[in-house]
Design a protein around this motif. Structure first.
Motif, PDB file in Angstrom:
ATOM      1  N   LEU A   1      86.544  17.326  69.897  1.00  0.00           N
ATOM      2  CA  LEU A   1      87.145  16.711  68.709  1.00  0.00           C
ATOM      3  C   LEU A   1      88.058  17.688  67.980  1.00  0.00           C
ATOM      4  O   LEU A   1      89.010  17.282  67.305  1.00  0.00           O
ATOM      5  CB  LEU A   1      86.045  16.214  67.756  1.00  0.00           C
TER       6      LEU A   1
ATOM      7  N   LYS B   1      92.285  11.493  72.671  1.00  0.00           N
ATOM      8  CA  LYS B   1      91.148  11.821  71.795  1.00  0.00           C
ATOM      9  C   LYS B   1      90.876  10.698  70.801  1.00  0.00           C
ATOM     10  O   LYS B   1      89.710  10.390  70.507  1.00  0.00           O
ATOM     11  CB  LYS B   1      91.443  13.119  71.050  1.00  0.00           C
TER      12      LYS B   1
ATOM     13  N   ILE C   1      87.355   8.657  70.254  1.00  0.00           N
ATOM     14  CA  ILE C   1      86.589   8.666  68.995  1.00  0.00           C
ATOM     15  C   ILE C   1      86.313   7.234  68.555  1.00  0.00           C
ATOM     16  O   ILE C   1      85.192   6.884  68.161  1.00  0.00           O
ATOM     17  CB  ILE C   1      87.356   9.434  67.898  1.00  0.00           C
TER      18      ILE C   1
ATOM     19  N   LEU D   1      85.266  13.239  76.770  1.00  0.00           N
ATOM     20  CA  LEU D   1      85.571  14.266  75.769  1.00  0.00           C
ATOM     21  C   LEU D   1      85.101  15.641  76.249  1.00  0.00           C
ATOM     22  O   LEU D   1      85.782  16.652  76.047  1.00  0.00           O
ATOM     23  CB  LEU D   1      84.911  13.919  74.431  1.00  0.00           C
TER      24      LEU D   1
END
Length: 825
Positions: free
Chosen positions: A362, A370, A374, A423
């Motif tokens: 993050l 990204k 999220i 991620l």
């Protein structure tokens, strides 16, 4: 050039081989002719037995089964297309391996493809494939027999890989891969997993549109969007046969159909509209921390304790022999969350190292990917909370298209299972790329460490104030521990004091599980943090960092996985058929050579039991999407032991618990397959129709809702000498002969389903109607006639043609992309 090409391919072959070896080693008992004892799969084999027997004779399963709930479509049970050209590619991808090695390898292979598309190194891709495939939810659903869900999970990363290729302007390959993999995901026939993909697609699409607009890449945005729509359209069309029939069925089922009846006394609005049913297995908000510490809520409702546990010691103290005590604690109620009174098979654990890397991602991932990752992570967690976040999820249930068709919202945690793994690999790739300054990396690592460390310390502190039970003491609103305490009281022959002592011991063991798993997570997080720290400080090479992180992820996840899928989960293949051994009661009933009757088995919950369907046509069954009208009949008549309703359902045998085991009772009043009635009782609506069944005599009178009057000829005259008899019942085709001097009205002991059944008298289509709320009835003219019911839903036959054409187009797309790639090379 050829040597260079092979050299570049070698790391990928090595990684894929490693994933294959890992799947084989984890499921090694399969190579010893053993199989997993899957509870839901055993149920499926029982409920599908009739359809599979039909397939052996006719080459394809029927579209209708008579083996459970009086009769229902096989759309969500055993339906197949007559064409099987789509079976070759999955067989190739899984190398013909046995279950569950095949699906674990397939899942890892598809995620590895996604990693390569995202531009990660081969061994980072290997680590990501392990992180995704061996998150605890995968072995849990494998051991419980949720095969279709696991197959859908396996293909999901490949669909995302195709989508990413499209965003990177590899249009032909991306469209082909996305269309084909999405086709197989949908073909797994777990529509809730498919629905979650489309939620992911929506959020990814928004992020992609924002990125493209900011980059002023409008042409690319339009082209990519059109190709995504093409891929989705082809995938949907290739599954038209299942989607179309399922859509029609959903409107009549408990998963989407609405009962026309008024609520029962005391029934809440949530129960009436299906919210209580749909939101069972809602993940608790604090329970979400199982993502980083697995057994903080006890793990499984049938977990295993050792001989050093407080519960074991308490059992031996109260006089239970050691062997018996050890057997008891090998399957003890350890889960104390409130997902469902029916318990849970285990937690969703993504791996504390994977979560630490995702957290680091993050801060350091620079790609636009990204943001959608999220977004879907947050969405997945919110959806999984279900009724524990009612403001959001009830709104979704009431207003979002098709969302009210699904249940068990905890399944939405497959979304963060995917996003956290992505991620994590993207964070590792950024870390070793050398494009971010070490000072910046060190700062972001510290932030990640502070957050993860803070969460784990918070969990440790919270352990001092936890109750380790979900008991309410409220008989009107019990939880699983209230039921468990009642079972302990029964087990101890009414000794409440001993039951209380065992509950106290259980709470002590749950506390130990909680703290030990938090300490375990602290240990693994600290090791991973140390490796990352030394790498950034320049004291560890990228190669050794990748190897170290990969090993830690494997050890962390596989240790937890083995709590749920291990050597004890397998059994000899020859013993797997033991659940299907005919009992003396079954054998007694099977002596009746007339196969067209129904059986009501009261030795178990008849409406959560498919085993009876293995040998008989059952009044009950086991299915997540029963016909709504039959569910109404269960709740309001069958569960009240209304014998007249059982008679009209041709319930010839009833099995009850006897002193020496199951006892068979023959019902002399079963009305058979069809009969003529003396009179029609017209009622104004569905409520009146259902209420009339409470006191009616189905042999003489038929109850019909007045909305069906146009389908009934009122000028019939009962003929006591008239005869109607079953000629044959071939599932999709049922035929009767009738002989009467005057027009009659016939009732058929077959479940009413308007989406596909057509009736014919002497080959000419004739109207029929719903009678007695759940059966079929029709006017029959005087004379000798053959009456035929044929189940031929248009959705199936049109869907077959559309599916075949779409699949061929997808293969051409893939062949074209491969030819283009080879031409460039």
């Amino acid at each position: 050039m050829k040597t260079s090409w092979f050299k570049s391919l070698l790391p990928h072959l090595a990684a894929i081989l490693g994933l294959l070896i890992l799947a084989i080693l984890y499921c090694k008992p399969v190579l010893e002719d053993k199989v997993i004892s899957q509870s839901d799969n055993v149920q499926w084999q029982a409920m599908a037995k009739e359809a599979m027997d039909y397939k052996k004779e006719h080459g394809i399963p029927p579209l209708w089964t008579t083996s459970m709930f009086g009769g229902m479509p096989t759309f969500q049970l055993a339906m197949e297309s007559p064409y099987h050209i789509d079976s070759a590619i999955p067989a190739i991808l899984t190398l013909g391996l046995p279950k569950p090695i095949n699906v674990l390898f397939l899942s890892a292979l598809c995620f590895y493809l996604l990693c390569i598309v995202l531009g990660t190194r081969s061994w980072i891709g290997f680590a990501g494939a392990v992180a995704y495939t061996y998150a605890s939810y995968s072995p849990i659903i494998i051991v419980t027999g949720h095969d279709t869900k696991m197959i859908a999970l396996a293909y999901l990363p490949a669909v995302i890989a195709g989508l990413v290729l499209i965003t990177r302007r590899s249009y032909l390959a991306g469209t082909g891969i996305m269309a084909l993999s999405l086709s197989y995901l949908i073909a797994a026939n777990h529509l809730q997993m498919t629905y979650y993909f489309f939620l992911i697609l929506a959020i990814l699409g928004i992020a992609y549109a924002v990125y493209s607009i900011r980059e002023k890449a409008f042409k690319h945005l339009i082209t990519g969007s059109l190709l995504v729509l093409l891929a989705v359209g082809l995938a949907l069309a290739s599954n038209a046969v299942s989607l179309w029939t399922t859509y029609q069925y959903s409107k009549e089922s408990t998963r989407g159909g609405k009962s026309p009846l008024s609520p029962l006394p005391g029934e809440t609005a949530e129960q009436q509209n299906g919210k209580d049913y749909a939101f069972q297995w809602s993940y608790g908000k604090f329970e979400t921390f199982t993502l980083i510490a697995p057994d903080i809520y006890g793990g499984s409702s049938s977990g295993k304790l050792g001989t050093n546990s407080t519960t074991y010691k308490t059992l031996t103290e109260i006089g239970v022999p050691a062997d018996n005590a050890e057997k008891l604690v090998s399957s003890w109620n350890l889960y104390w969350g409130d997902q469902s009174l029916l318990g849970t098979s285990g937690p969703v654990y993504l791996g504390v190292i994977v979560c630490l890397l995702a957290l680091l991602g993050l801060f350091i991932i620079r790609s636009w990917h990204k943001w959608w990752l999220i977004g879907i992570s947050v969405l997945g967690i919110m959806l999984a909370w279900g009724s524990n976040f009612a403001a959001f999820n009830y709104f979704m249930f009431d207003h979002f298209p098709l969302y009210d068709k699904f249940r068990a919202p905890s399944q939405a945690l497959i979304i963060p299972q995917l996003s956290f793994a992505i991620l994590a690999v993207m964070a590792l790739q950024e870390l070793i790329s050398g494009e971010i300054k070490k000072e910046e990396l060190l700062k972001k690592l510290k932030w990640s460490g502070y957050i993860m460390g803070g969460l784990l310390v918070l969990l440790l502190l919270a352990s001092t104030s936890m109750r380790y039970t979900n008991a309410t003491g409220d008989n009107a609103n019990p939880h699983s521990d209230d039921q468990f305490h009642a079972q302990l009281v029964q087990m101890t022959q009414g000794r409440t004091d001993i039951a209380d002592k065992l509950m106290a011991a259980t709470r002590a063991d749950r506390a130990d599980l909680y703290r030990s798993d938090v300490f375990r997570s602290i240990f693994f997080a600290a090791l991973a943090f140390g490796l990352l720290w030394f790498f950034i400080k320049g004291k560890l090479q990228a190669r050794y960092l990748t190897i170290g992180i990969t090993l830690l992820i494997m050890i962390d996840l596989l240790q937890v996985d083995r709590r749920y899928l291990n050597e004890d989960s397998f059994m000899d293949a020859g013993s797997y058929s033991m659940p299907f051994q005919a009992s003396p009661a079954d054998q007694q009933i099977l002596q009746d050579k007339d196969p067209y009757y129904r059986v009501f088995n009261l030795t178990r919950n008849p409406f959560q039991d498919a085993m009876t369907s293995y040998y008989h046509k059952s009044i009950g069954g086991y299915h997540a999407a029963k016909l709504q009208l039959y569910q109404d009949l269960i709740e309001r008549q069958i569960s009240q032991n209304n014998m007249q309703v059982l008679n009209m359902l041709n319930t010839k045998y009833i099995i009850t618990n006897g002193v020496e085991g199951p006892a068979v009772h023959q019902n002399p009043d079963a009305l058979g397959n069809a009969w003529f009635v003396k009179a029609i009782q017209w009622v104004p609506d569905a409520d009146a129709e259902m209420n009339a069944l409470t006191t009616f005599h189905p042999k003489d009178t038929v109850v019909i809702d007045q909305q069906y009057k146009p389908l009934v000829k009122a000028d019939f005259q009962f003929d006591s000498s008239a005869v109607i008899a079953l000629l044959f019942n071939h599932q999709d085709t049922i035929a009767y002969t009738s002989k009467a001097a005057t027009p009659q009205f016939a009732v058929f002991s077959e479940i009413y389903y308007r989406q596909g059944w057509k009736a014919y008298i002497d080959g000419k289509e004739a109207p029929y109607t719903r009678v007695n709320y759940a059966l079929r009835g029709m006017s029959v003219p005087a004379g000798d006639h053959t009456i035929t019911f044929i189940f031929a839903p248009e959705a199936y036959y049109a869907g077959v043609k559309l599916s075949l054409a779409s699949y061929i187009i997808m293969l051409l797309l893939l062949a074209g992309s491969l030819a283009l790639y080879l031409r460039k090379k």
